[in-house]
Write an enzyme that holds these catalytic residues in place. Structure first.
Site, PDB file in Angstrom:
ATOM      1  N   HIS A  19       0.685  -1.234   0.049  1.00 33.64           N
ATOM      2  CA  HIS A  19      -0.138  -0.006  -0.172  1.00 33.64           C
ATOM      3  C   HIS A  19       0.766   1.245   0.057  1.00 33.64           C
ATOM      4  CE1 HIS A  19       0.386   0.890   4.442  1.00 33.64           C
ATOM      5  NE2 HIS A  19       0.333  -0.199   4.671  1.00 33.64           N
TER       6      HIS A  19
ATOM      7  N   GLU B 109      -5.231   1.142   2.473  1.00 39.87           N
ATOM      8  CA  GLU B 109      -4.888  -0.039   3.716  1.00 39.87           C
ATOM      9  C   GLU B 109      -4.952   0.686   5.039  1.00 39.87           C
ATOM     10  OE1 GLU B 109      -2.580  -2.503   6.345  1.00 39.87           O
ATOM     11  OE2 GLU B 109      -2.383  -0.180   6.048  1.00 39.87           O
ATOM     12  N   GLU B 110      -4.564   2.034   5.555  1.00 42.16           N
ATOM     13  CA  GLU B 110      -4.415   2.490   6.761  1.00 42.16           C
ATOM     14  C   GLU B 110      -5.862   2.511   7.418  1.00 42.16           C
ATOM     15  OE1 GLU B 110      -1.878   2.060   8.466  1.00 42.16           O
ATOM     16  OE2 GLU B 110      -0.123   2.362   7.219  1.00 42.16           O
TER      17      GLU B 110
ATOM     18  N   ASP C 123       4.060  -6.440   3.687  1.00 43.74           N
ATOM     19  CA  ASP C 123       3.860  -5.426   4.499  1.00 43.74           C
ATOM     20  C   ASP C 123       5.019  -5.308   5.593  1.00 43.74           C
ATOM     21  OD1 ASP C 123       2.635  -2.994   5.828  1.00 43.74           O
ATOM     22  OD2 ASP C 123       0.606  -3.586   5.304  1.00 43.74           O
TER      23      ASP C 123
ATOM     24  N   HIS D   6       4.351   2.597  12.991  1.00 45.67           N
ATOM     25  CA  HIS D   6       3.629   3.937  13.077  1.00 45.67           C
ATOM     26  C   HIS D   6       4.108   5.119  13.768  1.00 45.67           C
ATOM     27  CE1 HIS D   6      -0.859   2.508  11.735  1.00 45.67           C
ATOM     28  NE2 HIS D   6       0.392   1.953  10.983  1.00 45.67           N
TER      29      HIS D   6
END
Length: 345
Positions: A69, A221-222, A241, A322
């Site tokens: 993504h 995706e997030e 990922d 993140h």
């Protein structure tokens, strides 16, 4: 056969992607950049109406979809305060303590980009009581954006073209030292760059596909629905990922991880075993790992959407997901080895 990543080309591609802001939903610039690159390699592509790139990489039979993504976590203007500061809220899983003192870029409706910085109300040590300095950063109460402009009111801010709903992107701070890659948004631009490497090697004949392969770059995706679109002939779905490093995790910054389970489902056991066989055959340094309670990939919503597919996931061990993330070129190289071996089998 061992498949090797072109490190110089990979890092150049990754740096170019990192320079393009792409908070979830803010996909146009990165999508246009990637389309130009992929079509320049000679592959047939099409775009999703909501945003996203699908590529026919070649091969025949037993179709496989491989996805990474291009969207990132970020912020959006929530309210313009009377003193000229800006209240923001998160897009995706971005927490205020990961943004404190970070530089940001605000993208206005007119495509003007205005810079600023995330600060706390009680940020100065010399004039703040200890109790206030120990407050947890929070976008609702004490964290906001200060603009690099002479503004003292909401009217001053709006005169710059900033309004509620404008995207606010963190500067990635991309850097490489001794093979360690440090940046915001390694998740998942590092894996988009891995897919670009695969397309280069397919074009150059270094990777010969053993089945029909689609490459899908999603931009949602997030927030959970990026992977819900799948070509109807696809049998298997492979997400690439990041693999998150933590106290009870086996993932390593120098290894590729084969995913066993995430917060939603176990990954398909047969596909998982095939990926492990591919890792062994490719000579990749790998581990198996499971990720709970807050992790999922784009492969999950494809199952929720009702597609009759097997799903799997692989990726490089990555620290501080993140946040200001870190991985090593070795983990990405090992990820590439497994991916190339799997599509060539």
């Amino acid at each position: 056969m061992s498949y090797e990543i072109n490190e110089k080309r990979f890092l150049k591609e990754l740096e170019a992607e990192m320079a393009i802001d792409s908070v979830t939903g803010q996909y146009h610039e990165l999508q246009d950049y990637l389309l130009k690159e992929i079509e320049g390699l000679g592959f047939k592509t099409w775009t999703l109406h909501k945003g996203g790139i699908m590529v026919e990489a070649g091969g025949e039979g037993n179709p496989l979809l491989v996805t990474a993504h291009g969207d990132t976590i970020g912020l959006m203007v929530r309210h313009i305060n009377s003193d000229g500061t800006i209240k923001v809220y998160k897009v995706g899983g971005l927490y205020a303590f990961h943004t404190e003192r970070e530089n940001v870029r605000i993208h206005t409706r007119s495509d003007k980009v205005i810079t600023g910085c995330v600060q706390r109300k009680n940020a100065s040590v010399h004039v703040t009581e200890d109790e206030l300095r120990k407050e947890v950063p929070d976008f609702d109460t004490n964290s906001f954006v200060v603009l690099d402009e002479d503004v003292n009111s909401a009217e001053d801010v709006r005169a710059l073209g900033i309004e509620v709903g404008d995207y606010v992107a963190l500067e990635p701070r991309f850097t490489v030292a001794n093979g360690y890659i440090k940046s915001h948004f390694i998740d998942d631009k590092a894996l988009v760059a891995v897919l670009m490497e695969l397309l280069h090697d397919i074009k150059d004949g270094k990777v010969k596909l053993g089945r029909k392969v689609y490459i899908y770059i999603s931009f949602y995706e997030e927030i959970g629905h990026g992977g819900s679109t799948v070509p109807e002939d696809v049998k298997d779905y492979l997400a690439v990922d990041i693999a998150c490093i933590g106290p009870e995790q086996t993932s390593s910054e120098k290894k590729v991880t084969i995913f066993c389970q995430d917060s939603r489902f176990p990954y398909n056991i047969d596909m998982r075993n095939e990926l492990e066989d591919a890792a062994a055959k490719a000579g990749a340094d790998y581990v198996r790992d499971s990720f709970t309670p807050h992790y999922g990939t784009d492969a999950d919503p494809a199952l929720v959407a009702g597609f009759d597919i097997r799903h799997g996931a692989i990726g490089p061990g990555t620290r501080a997901s993140h946040g200001y993330e870190r991985t090593h070129i070795d983990a990405l190289s090992n990820t590439y080895k497994v991916l190339a071996q799997y599509v060539a089998k």
